[in-house]
Design an enzyme around this catalytic site. Structure first.
Site, PDB file in Angstrom:
ATOM      1  N   ASP A  94     -35.314 -18.217   2.627  1.00 23.03           N
ATOM      2  CA  ASP A  94     -34.875 -19.198   1.629  1.00 23.03           C
ATOM      3  C   ASP A  94     -33.800 -18.541   0.776  1.00 23.03           C
ATOM      4  O   ASP A  94     -34.063 -17.998  -0.296  1.00 23.03           O
ATOM      5  CB  ASP A  94     -36.057 -19.655   0.776  1.00 23.03           C
ATOM      6  CG  ASP A  94     -35.706 -20.861  -0.080  1.00 23.03           C
ATOM      7  OD1 ASP A  94     -34.545 -21.319  -0.018  1.00 23.03           O
ATOM      8  OD2 ASP A  94     -36.590 -21.333  -0.816  1.00 23.03           O
ATOM      9  N   ALA A  95     -32.568 -18.574   1.283  1.00 24.36           N
ATOM     10  CA  ALA A  95     -31.458 -17.843   0.673  1.00 24.36           C
ATOM     11  C   ALA A  95     -30.386 -18.763   0.107  1.00 24.36           C
ATOM     12  O   ALA A  95     -29.563 -18.346  -0.694  1.00 24.36           O
ATOM     13  CB  ALA A  95     -30.832 -16.905   1.699  1.00 24.36           C
ATOM     14  N   LYS A  96     -30.385 -20.024   0.562  1.00 17.91           N
ATOM     15  CA  LYS A  96     -29.426 -21.035   0.090  1.00 17.91           C
ATOM     16  C   LYS A  96     -27.991 -20.514   0.133  1.00 17.91           C
ATOM     17  O   LYS A  96     -27.246 -20.614  -0.838  1.00 17.91           O
ATOM     18  CB  LYS A  96     -29.812 -21.526  -1.299  1.00 17.91           C
ATOM     19  CG  LYS A  96     -31.200 -22.170  -1.334  1.00 17.91           C
ATOM     20  CD  LYS A  96     -31.592 -22.634  -2.721  1.00 17.91           C
ATOM     21  CE  LYS A  96     -32.959 -23.308  -2.689  1.00 17.91           C
ATOM     22  NZ  LYS A  96     -34.070 -22.344  -2.467  1.00 17.91           N
ATOM     23  N   ARG A  97     -27.604 -19.985   1.287  1.00 19.89           N
ATOM     24  CA  ARG A  97     -26.255 -19.474   1.476  1.00 19.89           C
ATOM     25  C   ARG A  97     -25.302 -20.599   1.872  1.00 19.89           C
ATOM     26  O   ARG A  97     -25.701 -21.746   2.014  1.00 19.89           O
ATOM     27  CB  ARG A  97     -26.259 -18.369   2.542  1.00 19.89           C
ATOM     28  CG  ARG A  97     -27.066 -17.122   2.189  1.00 19.89           C
ATOM     29  CD  ARG A  97     -26.552 -16.464   0.924  1.00 19.89           C
ATOM     30  NE  ARG A  97     -27.023 -15.080   0.813  1.00 19.89           N
ATOM     31  CZ  ARG A  97     -28.027 -14.671   0.049  1.00 19.89           C
ATOM     32  NH1 ARG A  97     -28.684 -15.537  -0.678  1.00 19.89           N
ATOM     33  NH2 ARG A  97     -28.380 -13.387  -0.003  1.00 19.89           N
ATOM     34  N   THR A 121     -32.021 -21.234   4.776  1.00 19.52           N
ATOM     35  CA  THR A 121     -31.602 -22.421   4.039  1.00 19.52           C
ATOM     36  C   THR A 121     -30.129 -22.306   3.659  1.00 19.52           C
ATOM     37  O   THR A 121     -29.638 -21.232   3.316  1.00 19.52           O
ATOM     38  CB  THR A 121     -32.452 -22.631   2.773  1.00 19.52           C
ATOM     39  OG1 THR A 121     -32.394 -21.460   1.953  1.00 19.52           O
ATOM     40  CG2 THR A 121     -33.904 -22.922   3.135  1.00 19.52           C
TER      41      THR A 121
END
Length: 274
Positions: A94-97, A121
């Site tokens: 869950d890194a939202k890159r 993510t």
């Protein structure tokens, strides 16, 4: 991991539970702080206690990056432990890159090759060339933020353009990208009333659903409107499971909370497919 393998695990375990490993040193049992790597020891114990009740683990990388290089090393040890001991578990970074193409390629290599996560993510705001580098990896998945569970989601995600909300534009546009079959989407459980509309646009993709439990999302409502013939849901719970206790019995209490969710999911699956 392929989508088919994930579906098999869901049916085998009768669970579509994803456990978020969002580790805060101020919340874990104090006796672990005496160990060399308390973050990894906490994760390892939680994983050993719950691996048969869930199909996925989702470390949020911010909770590791906050502790510098030691936190990143704890993350690497955690993903290595899952991959080596429980290789059938679906892992989510869950890194939202999401950045320009060459930068996204490096992010993808970091999470898919170095750390060997199954998915990551992604923020969709920069469009196709920021996401497709993640979709180029075989049997890896990009989980696109579509309609999130936080209050600020309404600032942009539900704004209308040409009579259609922004999140719907994201869903429809992303379906046209190369290797879009490897896309999954984040849809918050607190937005359960939107699931029917979402399924009209993406009937077959998996949805990662945070917000059940601590944030007030209702599991039955999510499943009623969001489940498809392949189940198609990963329901995430973090704090409600991993911080059920901060005493010596923390693993047992985490297992008890995970078991409650698994049994509820088992009943839902039996009713849905009966």
């Amino acid at each position: 991991m392929t989508t088919e393998q994930l579906i098999h695990q869901i049916k085998f375990k009768k669970s579509f539970l994803c456990i978020g490993l969002d580790i805060d040193l101020t919340k874990i049992p104090p006796h672990l702080l005496e160990l060399e790597d308390p973050i990894f020891e906490f994760n390892k114990t939680i994983i050993d206690a719950t691996h048969d009740l869930c199909v996925s683990y989702k470390p949020n990388t911010a909770f590791y990056e906050a502790y510098g290089i030691k936190g990143w090393q704890s993350l690497q040890k955690t993903i290595n432990y899952i991959n080596e001991k429980y290789p059938k578990i679906f892992t989510i970074a869950d890194a939202k890159r999401g950045d320009i193409g060459n930068t996204s390629s490096m992010y993808a290599k970091a999470f898919f090759e170095d750390l060997n996560f199954d998915s990551v993510t992604i923020a969709p705001y920069m469009g196709k060339d920021s996401v497709e580098p993640f979709l180029a990896f075989e049997n890896k998945h990009a989980i696109l933020l579509a309609l999130t569970s936080n209050e600020g989601a309404f600032d942009f995600q539900t704004l209308e353009s040409n009579g259609k909300e922004l999140y719907k534009h994201v869903l429809e546009t992303s379906k046209k990208w190369k290797n879009a079959q490897n896309l999954m989407y984040v849809v918050g459980a607190t937005k359960a009333e939107y699931f029917s509309e979402i399924r009209k646009i993406i009937p077959n993709n998996f949805l990662l659903v945070p917000g059940v439990g601590a944030q007030g999302g209702n599991l039955l409502e999510v499943c009623k409107y969001g489940m498809n013939s392949d189940i198609g849901l990963l329901i995430n719970s973090s704090r409600g499971i991993i911080y059920a206790s901060n005493d010596i019995d923390f693993a047992q209490k985490a297992r008890e909370e995970a078991l409650k969710m698994q049994l509820e999911m088992e009943e839902i699956l039996e009713n849905y497919f009966s």
